[in-house]
Motif scaffolding. Sequence first.
Motif, mmCIF file in Angstrom:
data_model
loop_
_atom_site.group_PDB
_atom_site.id
_atom_site.type_symbol
_atom_site.label_atom_id
_atom_site.label_comp_id
_atom_site.label_asym_id
_atom_site.label_seq_id
_atom_site.Cartn_x
_atom_site.Cartn_y
_atom_site.Cartn_z
ATOM 1 N N MET A 1 -4.637 40.603 -29.833
ATOM 2 C CA MET A 1 -4.035 39.332 -30.623
ATOM 3 C C MET A 1 -5.429 38.292 -30.626
ATOM 4 O O MET A 1 -5.991 38.055 -29.582
ATOM 5 N N PHE A 2 -5.614 37.875 -31.741
ATOM 6 C CA PHE A 2 -6.467 36.601 -31.873
ATOM 7 C C PHE A 2 -5.945 35.196 -31.184
ATOM 8 O O PHE A 2 -4.838 35.117 -31.135
ATOM 9 N N PRO A 3 -6.876 34.428 -30.673
ATOM 10 C CA PRO A 3 -6.380 33.216 -30.081
ATOM 11 C C PRO A 3 -5.518 32.459 -31.290
ATOM 12 O O PRO A 3 -6.075 32.613 -32.475
ATOM 13 N N ASN A 4 -4.786 31.539 -30.966
ATOM 14 C CA ASN A 4 -3.834 30.847 -31.810
ATOM 15 C C ASN A 4 -4.739 29.415 -32.234
ATOM 16 O O ASN A 4 -4.394 28.355 -31.666
ATOM 17 N N VAL A 5 -5.817 29.731 -32.916
ATOM 18 C CA VAL A 5 -6.627 28.669 -33.345
ATOM 19 C C VAL A 5 -6.811 28.776 -34.735
ATOM 20 O O VAL A 5 -7.142 29.719 -35.447
#
Length: 150
Positions: free
Chosen positions: A1-5
Amino acid sequence: MFPNVNIVKRHPGPYEAYVALSKETTAAARSAGLSTILCELVKIRVSQLNGCAFCLRDHTQAAIAAGETADRLAVLPAWWESQYFSEQERAALTLAEQVTRIEHQHTSPDPLTDVEGVLTPEQIAAVTWLAIEFNGWNRIAVTSHFKVAP
């Protein structure tokens, strides 16, 4: 999962440049004589391959507004098995898939569709730009966790 940015909010300048690129890509497609529906089909197919719900919803709605049918949209994930798409659309979809799945191009056999026999060099360039652009949009939306809700 990609960072939440959300990369768009953190650095809006590259996003604004990408919007400008999108306008140029659309102008190139129009100049090459590609229809709105064909362009939307390319955007939808690239988004299907990349799993981008945000772009799928947005461009499916745009395709329908341009006159696309539910039948053709339903079979788009397996377009090569249907008789719904014109020779020009089949060539554009073949090219868009080649650009999107570029990692396979060095080892895959030639496609069954004769892209160069159907599309002009100007159309090939325009479809290639559309696919490149939409691969980028998909990555912007997916990595930024763009919301997709009813």
